[in-house]
Design a protein around this motif. Sequence first.
Motif, PDB file in Angstrom:
ATOM      1  N   LEU A  68      99.049 -25.196 -24.870  1.00  0.00           N
ATOM      2  CA  LEU A  68      99.909 -24.299 -24.146  1.00  0.00           C
ATOM      3  C   LEU A  68      99.251 -24.256 -22.641  1.00  0.00           C
ATOM      4  CD1 LEU A  68      99.534 -20.615 -24.775  1.00  0.00           C
ATOM      5  CD2 LEU A  68      98.144 -22.132 -25.929  1.00  0.00           C
ATOM      6  N   SER A  69     100.136 -24.052 -21.896  1.00  0.00           N
ATOM      7  CA  SER A  69      99.585 -24.055 -20.387  1.00  0.00           C
ATOM      8  C   SER A  69      98.776 -22.877 -20.125  1.00  0.00           C
ATOM      9  CB  SER A  69     100.737 -23.890 -19.432  1.00  0.00           C
ATOM     10  OG  SER A  69     101.374 -22.670 -19.424  1.00  0.00           O
ATOM     11  N   LEU A  70      97.818 -23.106 -19.210  1.00  0.00           N
ATOM     12  CA  LEU A  70      96.821 -22.308 -18.899  1.00  0.00           C
ATOM     13  C   LEU A  70      97.605 -20.949 -18.396  1.00  0.00           C
ATOM     14  CD1 LEU A  70      93.970 -24.210 -17.125  1.00  0.00           C
ATOM     15  CD2 LEU A  70      94.107 -23.667 -19.412  1.00  0.00           C
ATOM     16  N   LYS A 102      97.801 -13.140 -12.383  1.00  0.00           N
ATOM     17  CA  LYS A 102      98.498 -12.344 -10.972  1.00  0.00           C
ATOM     18  C   LYS A 102      98.890 -13.495 -10.024  1.00  0.00           C
ATOM     19  CE  LYS A 102      97.205  -9.470  -7.489  1.00  0.00           C
ATOM     20  NZ  LYS A 102      96.679  -8.080  -7.042  1.00  0.00           N
ATOM     21  N   ALA A 103      98.114 -14.799 -10.033  1.00  0.00           N
ATOM     22  CA  ALA A 103      98.439 -15.763  -8.946  1.00  0.00           C
ATOM     23  C   ALA A 103      99.849 -16.393  -9.406  1.00  0.00           C
ATOM     24  CB  ALA A 103      97.467 -16.785  -9.020  1.00  0.00           C
ATOM     25  N   THR A 104     100.219 -16.281 -10.425  1.00  0.00           N
ATOM     26  CA  THR A 104     101.632 -17.005 -10.978  1.00  0.00           C
ATOM     27  C   THR A 104     102.608 -15.815 -11.256  1.00  0.00           C
ATOM     28  OG1 THR A 104     100.892 -17.113 -13.247  1.00  0.00           O
ATOM     29  CG2 THR A 104     100.373 -19.077 -11.784  1.00  0.00           C
ATOM     30  N   ASP A 105     102.368 -14.636 -11.303  1.00  0.00           N
ATOM     31  CA  ASP A 105     103.255 -13.855 -11.617  1.00  0.00           C
ATOM     32  C   ASP A 105     104.563 -13.659 -10.875  1.00  0.00           C
ATOM     33  OD1 ASP A 105     102.675 -12.273  -9.000  1.00  0.00           O
ATOM     34  OD2 ASP A 105     102.068 -10.568 -10.067  1.00  0.00           O
ATOM     35  N   HIS A 106     104.607 -14.137  -9.852  1.00  0.00           N
ATOM     36  CA  HIS A 106     105.866 -14.514  -9.074  1.00  0.00           C
ATOM     37  C   HIS A 106     106.858 -15.783  -9.504  1.00  0.00           C
ATOM     38  CE1 HIS A 106     103.300 -17.551  -7.003  1.00  0.00           C
ATOM     39  NE2 HIS A 106     104.551 -18.276  -6.727  1.00  0.00           N
ATOM     40  N   ILE A 107     106.434 -16.370 -10.354  1.00  0.00           N
ATOM     41  CA  ILE A 107     107.221 -17.680 -10.803  1.00  0.00           C
ATOM     42  C   ILE A 107     108.083 -17.049 -11.812  1.00  0.00           C
ATOM     43  CG2 ILE A 107     106.888 -19.559 -11.919  1.00  0.00           C
ATOM     44  CD1 ILE A 107     104.277 -20.355 -10.740  1.00  0.00           C
ATOM     45  N   PRO A 108     109.399 -17.100 -11.886  1.00  0.00           N
ATOM     46  CA  PRO A 108     110.433 -16.761 -12.784  1.00  0.00           C
ATOM     47  C   PRO A 108     109.967 -17.303 -14.007  1.00  0.00           C
ATOM     48  CG  PRO A 108     111.503 -17.446 -10.602  1.00  0.00           C
ATOM     49  CD  PRO A 108     110.183 -17.910 -10.604  1.00  0.00           C
ATOM     50  N   VAL A 122     111.036 -27.472 -10.275  1.00  0.00           N
ATOM     51  CA  VAL A 122     110.059 -28.638  -9.944  1.00  0.00           C
ATOM     52  C   VAL A 122     109.057 -28.062  -8.858  1.00  0.00           C
ATOM     53  CG1 VAL A 122     109.720 -30.944  -8.635  1.00  0.00           C
ATOM     54  CG2 VAL A 122     111.410 -30.563 -10.436  1.00  0.00           C
ATOM     55  N   ALA A 123     109.562 -27.131  -7.863  1.00  0.00           N
ATOM     56  CA  ALA A 123     108.593 -26.707  -6.779  1.00  0.00           C
ATOM     57  C   ALA A 123     107.583 -25.510  -7.530  1.00  0.00           C
ATOM     58  CB  ALA A 123     109.386 -26.218  -5.869  1.00  0.00           C
ATOM     59  N   PHE A 124     108.370 -24.768  -8.271  1.00  0.00           N
ATOM     60  CA  PHE A 124     107.449 -23.889  -8.948  1.00  0.00           C
ATOM     61  C   PHE A 124     106.379 -24.539 -10.069  1.00  0.00           C
ATOM     62  CE2 PHE A 124     110.645 -20.489  -8.274  1.00  0.00           C
ATOM     63  CZ  PHE A 124     109.705 -19.649  -7.589  1.00  0.00           C
ATOM     64  N   GLU A 129     101.119 -25.977 -11.686  1.00  0.00           N
ATOM     65  CA  GLU A 129      99.862 -27.060 -11.852  1.00  0.00           C
ATOM     66  C   GLU A 129      98.837 -26.998 -11.033  1.00  0.00           C
ATOM     67  OE1 GLU A 129     102.264 -30.598 -12.000  1.00  0.00           O
ATOM     68  OE2 GLU A 129     103.127 -29.921 -14.008  1.00  0.00           O
ATOM     69  N   THR A 130      99.011 -26.886  -9.587  1.00  0.00           N
ATOM     70  CA  THR A 130      98.058 -26.589  -8.644  1.00  0.00           C
ATOM     71  C   THR A 130      97.235 -25.355  -8.807  1.00  0.00           C
ATOM     72  OG1 THR A 130      99.369 -27.639  -6.792  1.00  0.00           O
ATOM     73  CG2 THR A 130      97.707 -26.204  -6.154  1.00  0.00           C
ATOM     74  N   LEU A 131      97.828 -24.279  -9.122  1.00  0.00           N
ATOM     75  CA  LEU A 131      96.932 -22.833  -9.596  1.00  0.00           C
ATOM     76  C   LEU A 131      96.295 -23.177 -10.689  1.00  0.00           C
ATOM     77  CD1 LEU A 131      99.702 -20.334  -8.656  1.00  0.00           C
ATOM     78  CD2 LEU A 131      97.381 -20.771  -7.413  1.00  0.00           C
ATOM     79  N   GLU A 132      96.654 -23.851 -11.976  1.00  0.00           N
ATOM     80  CA  GLU A 132      96.153 -24.236 -13.209  1.00  0.00           C
ATOM     81  C   GLU A 132      94.925 -25.115 -12.761  1.00  0.00           C
ATOM     82  OE1 GLU A 132      98.912 -25.662 -15.966  1.00  0.00           O
ATOM     83  OE2 GLU A 132      99.510 -23.481 -16.252  1.00  0.00           O
ATOM     84  N   GLY A 133      94.936 -26.079 -11.987  1.00  0.00           N
ATOM     85  CA  GLY A 133      93.957 -26.958 -11.742  1.00  0.00           C
ATOM     86  C   GLY A 133      92.683 -26.143 -10.982  1.00  0.00           C
TER      87      GLY A 133
END
Length: 151
Positions: A68-70, A102-108, A122-124, A129-133
């Motif tokens: 699963l994703s980070l 917290k860094a990704t909480d704005h992503i629906p 695609v943008a989200f 993926e950038t944040l997970e990196g």
Amino acid sequence: MWSWILFAGGLIILVLAVVAVRLQLQVAALKRQRQSEQLALEQAERDQRDRINKSIQIIAQGVESDQLSLTEASIRIKVLLDSLGVDDSVRAEYTAFYQLAKATDHIPILAQWKQLTLKKRVAFDRERETLEGEYRDFVLDAAKRIRGKTF
């Protein structure tokens, strides 16, 4: 006459004694019932904590095996730790999960995600993926450290 008064007084005392014994028995039964309910509640709480702790372990294992994703793992573990009411030292020890969540909480998510256009998705996804990196090593380390722990 005195014998009637003594008889009536004795009868009243006997009736009051029977009522008092009955009330004491009822109080004792209620006390036992409350203790039983309290024990059942405590067992249910322990069972719930066990289920939550097992979920944390499964998610941490899923992170290590890339199932699963980070981001998803971080959100889930954060929510589970919070549901256990862990103290600040635990939150600090596993801050990687909290920070990525917290860094990704704005992503629906869920229904809101489905309503997005393909371009927005695609943008989200790229942003996620950038944040997970950026957080990858941090989250993987936290996932390894949380393995085998119970809260």
